[in-house]
Motif scaffolding. Structure first.
Motif, PDB file in Angstrom:
ATOM      1  N   MET A 110     -28.442  18.100  29.935  1.00  0.00           N
ATOM      2  CA  MET A 110     -27.867  17.197  28.953  1.00  0.00           C
ATOM      3  C   MET A 110     -26.635  17.845  28.350  1.00  0.00           C
ATOM      4  O   MET A 110     -26.617  19.033  28.110  1.00  0.00           O
ATOM      5  CB  MET A 110     -28.881  16.909  27.842  1.00  0.00           C
ATOM      6  CG  MET A 110     -29.947  15.955  28.294  1.00  0.00           C
ATOM      7  SD  MET A 110     -31.200  15.480  27.088  1.00  0.00           S
ATOM      8  CE  MET A 110     -30.447  15.578  25.535  1.00  0.00           C
ATOM      9  N   LYS A 111     -25.648  17.017  28.132  1.00  0.00           N
ATOM     10  CA  LYS A 111     -24.402  17.529  27.576  1.00  0.00           C
ATOM     11  C   LYS A 111     -24.003  16.700  26.364  1.00  0.00           C
ATOM     12  O   LYS A 111     -24.031  15.475  26.412  1.00  0.00           O
ATOM     13  CB  LYS A 111     -23.291  17.460  28.628  1.00  0.00           C
ATOM     14  CG  LYS A 111     -21.962  17.986  28.143  1.00  0.00           C
ATOM     15  CD  LYS A 111     -20.911  17.914  29.241  1.00  0.00           C
ATOM     16  CE  LYS A 111     -19.647  18.615  28.838  1.00  0.00           C
ATOM     17  NZ  LYS A 111     -18.759  17.897  28.004  1.00  0.00           N
ATOM     18  N   GLU A 112     -23.635  17.389  25.302  1.00  0.00           N
ATOM     19  CA  GLU A 112     -23.168  16.695  24.100  1.00  0.00           C
ATOM     20  C   GLU A 112     -21.709  16.294  24.283  1.00  0.00           C
ATOM     21  O   GLU A 112     -20.896  17.083  24.771  1.00  0.00           O
ATOM     22  CB  GLU A 112     -23.307  17.597  22.876  1.00  0.00           C
ATOM     23  CG  GLU A 112     -22.865  16.907  21.593  1.00  0.00           C
ATOM     24  CD  GLU A 112     -23.016  17.770  20.354  1.00  0.00           C
ATOM     25  OE1 GLU A 112     -22.688  17.265  19.261  1.00  0.00           O
ATOM     26  OE2 GLU A 112     -23.458  18.927  20.460  1.00  0.00           O
ATOM     27  N   ILE A 113     -21.402  15.066  23.890  1.00  0.00           N
ATOM     28  CA  ILE A 113     -20.001  14.646  23.861  1.00  0.00           C
ATOM     29  C   ILE A 113     -19.578  14.561  22.404  1.00  0.00           C
ATOM     30  O   ILE A 113     -20.364  14.168  21.534  1.00  0.00           O
ATOM     31  CB  ILE A 113     -19.743  13.328  24.616  1.00  0.00           C
ATOM     32  CG1 ILE A 113     -20.459  12.144  23.983  1.00  0.00           C
ATOM     33  CG2 ILE A 113     -20.114  13.473  26.090  1.00  0.00           C
ATOM     34  CD1 ILE A 113     -20.028  10.789  24.522  1.00  0.00           C
ATOM     35  N   LYS A 114     -18.319  14.945  22.144  1.00  0.00           N
ATOM     36  CA  LYS A 114     -17.836  15.016  20.766  1.00  0.00           C
ATOM     37  C   LYS A 114     -16.482  14.351  20.579  1.00  0.00           C
ATOM     38  O   LYS A 114     -16.017  14.245  19.454  1.00  0.00           O
ATOM     39  CB  LYS A 114     -17.707  16.484  20.336  1.00  0.00           C
ATOM     40  CG  LYS A 114     -19.000  17.253  20.387  1.00  0.00           C
ATOM     41  CD  LYS A 114     -18.767  18.705  20.047  1.00  0.00           C
ATOM     42  CE  LYS A 114     -20.034  19.518  20.231  1.00  0.00           C
ATOM     43  NZ  LYS A 114     -19.802  20.940  20.009  1.00  0.00           N
ATOM     44  N   SER A 115     -15.848  13.918  21.660  1.00  0.00           N
ATOM     45  CA  SER A 115     -14.485  13.402  21.539  1.00  0.00           C
ATOM     46  C   SER A 115     -14.335  12.075  22.274  1.00  0.00           C
ATOM     47  O   SER A 115     -15.135  11.736  23.151  1.00  0.00           O
ATOM     48  CB  SER A 115     -13.484  14.406  22.112  1.00  0.00           C
ATOM     49  OG  SER A 115     -13.624  14.476  23.532  1.00  0.00           O
ATOM     50  N   MET A 116     -13.288  11.361  21.929  1.00  0.00           N
ATOM     51  CA  MET A 116     -12.980  10.105  22.614  1.00  0.00           C
ATOM     52  C   MET A 116     -12.690  10.368  24.093  1.00  0.00           C
ATOM     53  O   MET A 116     -13.059   9.554  24.939  1.00  0.00           O
ATOM     54  CB  MET A 116     -11.779   9.409  21.972  1.00  0.00           C
ATOM     55  CG  MET A 116     -12.008   9.029  20.535  1.00  0.00           C
ATOM     56  SD  MET A 116     -13.363   7.878  20.374  1.00  0.00           S
ATOM     57  CE  MET A 116     -13.121   7.355  18.706  1.00  0.00           C
ATOM     58  N   PHE A 118     -25.371  12.994  25.280  1.00  0.00           N
ATOM     59  CA  PHE A 118     -25.771  12.573  23.949  1.00  0.00           C
ATOM     60  C   PHE A 118     -24.652  12.854  22.967  1.00  0.00           C
ATOM     61  O   PHE A 118     -23.759  13.661  23.236  1.00  0.00           O
ATOM     62  CB  PHE A 118     -27.072  13.260  23.509  1.00  0.00           C
ATOM     63  CG  PHE A 118     -26.933  14.740  23.238  1.00  0.00           C
ATOM     64  CD1 PHE A 118     -26.759  15.213  21.946  1.00  0.00           C
ATOM     65  CD2 PHE A 118     -26.980  15.660  24.274  1.00  0.00           C
ATOM     66  CE1 PHE A 118     -26.634  16.576  21.700  1.00  0.00           C
ATOM     67  CE2 PHE A 118     -26.864  17.020  24.042  1.00  0.00           C
ATOM     68  CZ  PHE A 118     -26.683  17.484  22.749  1.00  0.00           C
ATOM     69  N   LEU A 119     -24.693  12.131  21.861  1.00  0.00           N
ATOM     70  CA  LEU A 119     -23.798  12.441  20.752  1.00  0.00           C
ATOM     71  C   LEU A 119     -24.638  12.502  19.495  1.00  0.00           C
ATOM     72  O   LEU A 119     -25.655  11.818  19.371  1.00  0.00           O
ATOM     73  CB  LEU A 119     -22.663  11.422  20.627  1.00  0.00           C
ATOM     74  CG  LEU A 119     -22.958   9.987  20.239  1.00  0.00           C
ATOM     75  CD1 LEU A 119     -23.052   9.812  18.732  1.00  0.00           C
ATOM     76  CD2 LEU A 119     -21.871   9.082  20.767  1.00  0.00           C
TER      77      LEU A 119
END
Length: 108
Positions: free
Chosen positions: A1-7, A52-53
């Protein structure tokens, strides 16, 4: 799983969903229901990429996901994206192994 943080990362996830289905979860770090949903999602084994965010850290991004997918925000909320669109979503206690499995089978 990887966190996304930006547009930019969100755009990458949507683009990737045009090649293969991907999961995206909106997670609240302060909600016990979200923690339970996150654990279910984390433990679900699939070949689909999982992202995920965290709503508290990425409020603007969470709002953008809501706007672009046209699905009202919930937390926790799990989406299955295909061809840049949500083909399935579930929230709260609807995030279960059996519901995720059904979504994978219907959209794999």
């Amino acid at each position: 799983m990887k966190e996304i943080k930006s547009m930019e990362e969100w755009e990458h996830v949507r683009d990737q969903s045009k090649k293969e289905p991907v999961f995206l979860m909106k997670h609240s770090t302060t909600c016990p229901i979200s923690a339970a949903g996150y654990r279910v999602f984390e433990q679900y084994e699939t070949d689909f990429p999982k992202y995920f965010l965290i709503v508290q850290r990425s409020r603007r991004l969470s709002n953008e996901v809501e706007s672009e997918l046209g699905i009202q925000h919930e937390s926790p909320q799990l989406f299955l994206l295909k061809d840049g669109e949500a083909v399935w979503n579930e929230s709260h206690y609807g995030i279960s192994q059996s519901n995720i499995k059904s979504a994978v089978e219907a959209n794999g």
